[in-house]
Design a protein around this motif. Structure first.
Motif, PDB file in Angstrom:
ATOM      1  N   VAL A  32      51.981  14.338  59.752  1.00 21.07           N
ATOM      2  CA  VAL A  32      51.805  15.789  59.788  1.00 21.07           C
ATOM      3  C   VAL A  32      51.470  16.241  58.377  1.00 21.07           C
ATOM      4  CG1 VAL A  32      52.935  18.002  60.211  1.00 21.07           C
ATOM      5  CG2 VAL A  32      53.435  16.036  61.685  1.00 21.07           C
ATOM      6  N   SER A  33      50.381  16.978  58.242  1.00 14.24           N
ATOM      7  CA  SER A  33      49.948  17.488  56.944  1.00 14.24           C
ATOM      8  C   SER A  33      49.953  19.009  56.973  1.00 14.24           C
ATOM      9  CB  SER A  33      48.531  17.004  56.619  1.00 14.24           C
ATOM     10  OG  SER A  33      48.494  15.595  56.588  1.00 14.24           O
ATOM     11  N   VAL A  34      50.256  19.598  55.854  1.00  8.45           N
ATOM     12  CA  VAL A  34      50.164  21.044  55.690  1.00  8.45           C
ATOM     13  C   VAL A  34      49.221  21.276  54.517  1.00  8.45           C
ATOM     14  CG1 VAL A  34      51.398  23.164  55.128  1.00  8.45           C
ATOM     15  CG2 VAL A  34      52.500  21.414  56.550  1.00  8.45           C
ATOM     16  N   LYS A  35      48.112  21.940  54.774  1.00  9.45           N
ATOM     17  CA  LYS A  35      47.142  22.228  53.719  1.00  9.45           C
ATOM     18  C   LYS A  35      47.210  23.721  53.415  1.00  9.45           C
ATOM     19  CE  LYS A  35      42.335  21.863  52.404  1.00  9.45           C
ATOM     20  NZ  LYS A  35      40.990  21.486  52.805  1.00  9.45           N
ATOM     21  N   LEU A  36      47.581  24.046  52.183  1.00  5.18           N
ATOM     22  CA  LEU A  36      47.699  25.439  51.766  1.00  5.18           C
ATOM     23  C   LEU A  36      46.494  25.821  50.908  1.00  5.18           C
ATOM     24  CD1 LEU A  36      51.455  25.512  50.674  1.00  5.18           C
ATOM     25  CD2 LEU A  36      50.479  26.181  52.870  1.00  5.18           C
ATOM     26  N   ALA A  37      45.988  26.999  51.146  1.00  5.95           N
ATOM     27  CA  ALA A  37      44.918  27.559  50.326  1.00  5.95           C
ATOM     28  C   ALA A  37      45.390  28.916  49.821  1.00  5.95           C
ATOM     29  CB  ALA A  37      43.644  27.703  51.144  1.00  5.95           C
ATOM     30  N   ASP A  38      44.923  29.312  48.662  1.00  8.45           N
ATOM     31  CA  ASP A  38      45.245  30.650  48.169  1.00  8.45           C
ATOM     32  C   ASP A  38      44.654  31.671  49.136  1.00  8.45           C
ATOM     33  OD1 ASP A  38      46.575  29.719  45.966  1.00  8.45           O
ATOM     34  OD2 ASP A  38      44.877  29.934  44.605  1.00  8.45           O
ATOM     35  N   THR A  74      48.485  41.654  50.731  1.00  9.04           N
ATOM     36  CA  THR A  74      49.132  40.401  51.120  1.00  9.04           C
ATOM     37  C   THR A  74      48.584  39.315  50.200  1.00  9.04           C
ATOM     38  OG1 THR A  74      49.249  41.091  53.432  1.00  9.04           O
ATOM     39  CG2 THR A  74      49.528  38.751  52.994  1.00  9.04           C
ATOM     40  N   SER A  75      49.465  38.470  49.683  1.00  6.60           N
ATOM     41  CA  SER A  75      49.007  37.399  48.803  1.00  6.60           C
ATOM     42  C   SER A  75      49.946  36.198  48.912  1.00  6.60           C
ATOM     43  CB  SER A  75      48.949  37.881  47.351  1.00  6.60           C
ATOM     44  OG  SER A  75      48.457  36.854  46.516  1.00  6.60           O
ATOM     45  N   SER A  76      49.360  35.009  48.930  1.00 11.38           N
ATOM     46  CA  SER A  76      50.175  33.797  49.023  1.00 11.38           C
ATOM     47  C   SER A  76      50.718  33.362  47.663  1.00 11.38           C
ATOM     48  CB  SER A  76      49.349  32.656  49.640  1.00 11.38           C
ATOM     49  OG  SER A  76      48.251  32.343  48.808  1.00 11.38           O
ATOM     50  N   THR A  77      50.173  33.928  46.591  1.00 11.34           N
ATOM     51  CA  THR A  77      50.617  33.598  45.231  1.00 11.34           C
ATOM     52  C   THR A  77      50.654  34.878  44.398  1.00 11.34           C
ATOM     53  OG1 THR A  77      48.360  33.208  44.474  1.00 11.34           O
ATOM     54  CG2 THR A  77      49.556  31.295  45.340  1.00 11.34           C
ATOM     55  N   GLY A  78      51.037  34.753  43.139  1.00 16.32           N
ATOM     56  CA  GLY A  78      51.030  35.894  42.236  1.00 16.32           C
ATOM     57  C   GLY A  78      49.658  36.548  42.217  1.00 16.32           C
ATOM     58  N   TYR A  79      49.622  37.858  41.999  1.00 19.52           N
ATOM     59  CA  TYR A  79      48.354  38.583  42.104  1.00 19.52           C
ATOM     60  C   TYR A  79      48.333  39.765  41.153  1.00 19.52           C
ATOM     61  CZ  TYR A  79      51.142  41.891  44.792  1.00 19.52           C
ATOM     62  OH  TYR A  79      52.106  42.788  45.176  1.00 19.52           O
ATOM     63  N   GLN A  80      47.142  40.333  41.004  1.00 16.17           N
ATOM     64  CA  GLN A  80      46.967  41.581  40.278  1.00 16.17           C
ATOM     65  C   GLN A  80      45.977  42.445  41.044  1.00 16.17           C
ATOM     66  OE1 GLN A  80      45.406  40.886  36.371  1.00 16.17           O
ATOM     67  NE2 GLN A  80      43.953  39.358  37.073  1.00 16.17           N
ATOM     68  N   ILE A  81      46.221  43.751  40.998  1.00 19.33           N
ATOM     69  CA  ILE A  81      45.315  44.705  41.621  1.00 19.33           C
ATOM     70  C   ILE A  81      44.666  45.497  40.500  1.00 19.33           C
ATOM     71  CG2 ILE A  81      45.107  46.718  43.131  1.00 19.33           C
ATOM     72  CD1 ILE A  81      47.629  45.710  44.565  1.00 19.33           C
ATOM     73  N   LYS A  82      43.342  45.573  40.551  1.00 17.49           N
ATOM     74  CA  LYS A  82      42.590  46.316  39.546  1.00 17.49           C
ATOM     75  C   LYS A  82      41.897  47.496  40.206  1.00 17.49           C
ATOM     76  CE  LYS A  82      41.834  42.581  36.316  1.00 17.49           C
ATOM     77  NZ  LYS A  82      40.897  42.009  35.361  1.00 17.49           N
ATOM     78  N   VAL A  83      41.703  48.552  39.417  1.00 18.07           N
ATOM     79  CA  VAL A  83      41.000  49.736  39.886  1.00 18.07           C
ATOM     80  C   VAL A  83      39.819  49.999  38.950  1.00 18.07           C
ATOM     81  CG1 VAL A  83      42.463  51.354  38.595  1.00 18.07           C
ATOM     82  CG2 VAL A  83      41.240  52.143  40.643  1.00 18.07           C
ATOM     83  N   SER A  84      38.704  50.425  39.536  1.00 20.72           N
ATOM     84  CA  SER A  84      37.540  50.795  38.730  1.00 20.72           C
ATOM     85  C   SER A  84      36.711  51.812  39.504  1.00 20.72           C
ATOM     86  CB  SER A  84      36.687  49.566  38.393  1.00 20.72           C
ATOM     87  OG  SER A  84      36.146  49.010  39.574  1.00 20.72           O
ATOM     88  N   SER A  85      35.856  52.492  38.794  1.00 24.24           N
ATOM     89  CA  SER A  85      34.892  53.389  39.435  1.00 24.24           C
ATOM     90  C   SER A  85      33.499  52.907  39.048  1.00 24.24           C
ATOM     91  CB  SER A  85      35.118  54.835  39.004  1.00 24.24           C
ATOM     92  OG  SER A  85      35.010  54.965  37.612  1.00 24.24           O
ATOM     93  N   VAL A  86      32.539  53.135  39.933  1.00 22.73           N
ATOM     94  CA  VAL A  86      31.186  52.631  39.676  1.00 22.73           C
ATOM     95  C   VAL A  86      30.448  53.477  38.644  1.00 22.73           C
ATOM     96  CG1 VAL A  86      30.971  51.526  41.921  1.00 22.73           C
ATOM     97  CG2 VAL A  86      30.265  53.905  41.663  1.00 22.73           C
ATOM     98  N   ALA A  87      30.911  54.725  38.448  1.00 24.13           N
ATOM     99  CA  ALA A  87      30.242  55.637  37.519  1.00 24.13           C
ATOM    100  C   ALA A  87      31.167  56.814  37.263  1.00 24.13           C
ATOM    101  CB  ALA A  87      28.924  56.112  38.125  1.00 24.13           C
ATOM    102  N   ASP A  88      30.669  57.775  36.534  1.00 30.56           N
ATOM    103  CA  ASP A  88      31.386  59.038  36.401  1.00 30.56           C
ATOM    104  C   ASP A  88      31.253  59.813  37.711  1.00 30.56           C
ATOM    105  OD1 ASP A  88      32.287  58.660  33.791  1.00 30.56           O
ATOM    106  OD2 ASP A  88      30.443  59.467  32.914  1.00 30.56           O
ATOM    107  N   LEU A  89      32.068  60.840  37.866  1.00 25.58           N
ATOM    108  CA  LEU A  89      31.969  61.686  39.054  1.00 25.58           C
ATOM    109  C   LEU A  89      30.674  62.492  38.959  1.00 25.58           C
ATOM    110  CD1 LEU A  89      35.239  61.593  38.219  1.00 25.58           C
ATOM    111  CD2 LEU A  89      35.325  62.930  40.302  1.00 25.58           C
ATOM    112  N   ALA A  90      29.988  62.631  40.089  1.00 23.11           N
ATOM    113  CA  ALA A  90      28.719  63.361  40.096  1.00 23.11           C
ATOM    114  C   ALA A  90      28.641  64.240  41.331  1.00 23.11           C
ATOM    115  CB  ALA A  90      27.557  62.377  40.069  1.00 23.11           C
ATOM    116  N   SER A  91      27.931  65.336  41.182  1.00 24.59           N
ATOM    117  CA  SER A  91      27.704  66.239  42.314  1.00 24.59           C
ATOM    118  C   SER A  91      26.281  66.041  42.822  1.00 24.59           C
ATOM    119  CB  SER A  91      27.910  67.692  41.887  1.00 24.59           C
ATOM    120  OG  SER A  91      26.848  68.115  41.050  1.00 24.59           O
ATOM    121  N   THR A  92      26.002  66.599  43.984  1.00 25.78           N
ATOM    122  CA  THR A  92      24.639  66.486  44.522  1.00 25.78           C
ATOM    123  C   THR A  92      23.646  67.281  43.673  1.00 25.78           C
ATOM    124  OG1 THR A  92      25.115  68.305  46.039  1.00 25.78           O
ATOM    125  CG2 THR A  92      25.397  66.053  46.886  1.00 25.78           C
ATOM    126  N   ALA A  93      24.149  68.246  42.901  1.00 21.27           N
ATOM    127  CA  ALA A  93      23.287  69.032  42.005  1.00 21.27           C
ATOM    128  C   ALA A  93      23.039  68.314  40.677  1.00 21.27           C
ATOM    129  CB  ALA A  93      23.918  70.397  41.748  1.00 21.27           C
TER     130      ALA A  93
END
Length: 172
Positions: A32-38, A74-93
Motif C-alpha cells: 500500500v502506497s500513499v503519494k502526497l502532493a502539495d 485550504t492548504s496541505s502545507t504552510g502557505y501565504q496569501i498575497k494581494v495585488s491590484s492590476v492597476a490604479d482605480l479608474a473610472s469609465t470617464a
C-alpha cells in the motif's frame, strides 16, 4: 512395514516440503502506497466590494468595508496569501485614484495560532503578503477589511472607480 510407511511418507511429505506450501495456510502480500502532493486552493465568496463616500466625514476619515468570510483557503502545507491590484482605480470617464490609498487586512473567522497577519496597501508590485501560516489548514475562512486613507480623495471628481484585486496562495 517400515518400507511401506517410508514410501508413503516420501510420497506425501516430500512434495509438500519442496512445494513451499503448507496446507491450510495460503497468503499473499500487498503493498500500500500513499503519494502526497502539495495542494492549495483559494476561493472568493463575495467578489464585489463597494467603498461608498456619502458624507464629508467619509472624505475626512476614510471609509472601510468588512467583507465577512470573503476568502476560503485550504492548504496541505504552510502557505501565504498575497494581494495585488492590476492597476490604479479608474473610472469609465478616465479618472484615476491611486490603488495604494486602500489598505487590506485579513482576519480568520476561526482562531489559528499558526497564522500571521499583515495589513497591506493595494499596489501593482506583484503582491504583498497579508496572511502566512507555518502549517497547512483544512478550509479556513478570512474576513477582509478594506479601508481608504483619510483625506485621500479630496478634490477628486465624483465618479465610480474600479480596480481588479487579485488574491493568490503560494507555499510558504
Amino acid at each position: 512395514m517400515n518400507k511401506k510407511l517410508l514410501t508413503v511418507l516420501i510420497a506425501v511429505v516430500l512434495p509438500v516440503i519442496f512445494s513451499g506450501k503448507v496446507f491450510g495456510q495460503i497468503s499473499q502480500d500487498a503493498t500500500v502506497s500513499v503519494k502526497l502532493a502539495d495542494a492549495r486552493s483559494i476561493s472568493i465568496t463575495n467578489p464585489n466590494v463597494l467603498l461608498n463616500f456619502s458624507s464629508t466625514a467619509d472624505y475626512t476619515d476614510g471609509v472601510n468595508y468588512l467583507a465577512k468570510d470573503q476568502l476560503s483557503v485550504t492548504s496541505s502545507t504552510g502557505y501565504q496569501i498575497k494581494v495585488s491590484s492590476v492597476a490604479d482605480l479608474a473610472s469609465t470617464a478616465g479618472n484615476k485614484l491611486p490603488a495604494n490609498t486602500i489598505s487590506v487586512q485579513a482576519t480568520p473567522t476561526t482562531a489559528d495560532p499558526n497564522v500571521t497577519l499583515q495589513t497591506q496597501k493595494l499596489g501593482t508590485s506583484g503582491g504583498l503578503t497579508i496572511v502566512s501560516s507555518s502549517k497547512g489548514t483544512l478550509p479556513l475562512s478570512f474576513s477582509i477589511n478594506y479601508k481608504t486613507d483619510a483625506g485621500a480623495y479630496i478634490n477628486k471628481p465624483a465618479d465610480t472607480y474600479n480596480v481588479v484585486v487579485t488574491y493568490s496562495i503560494a507555499p510558504l
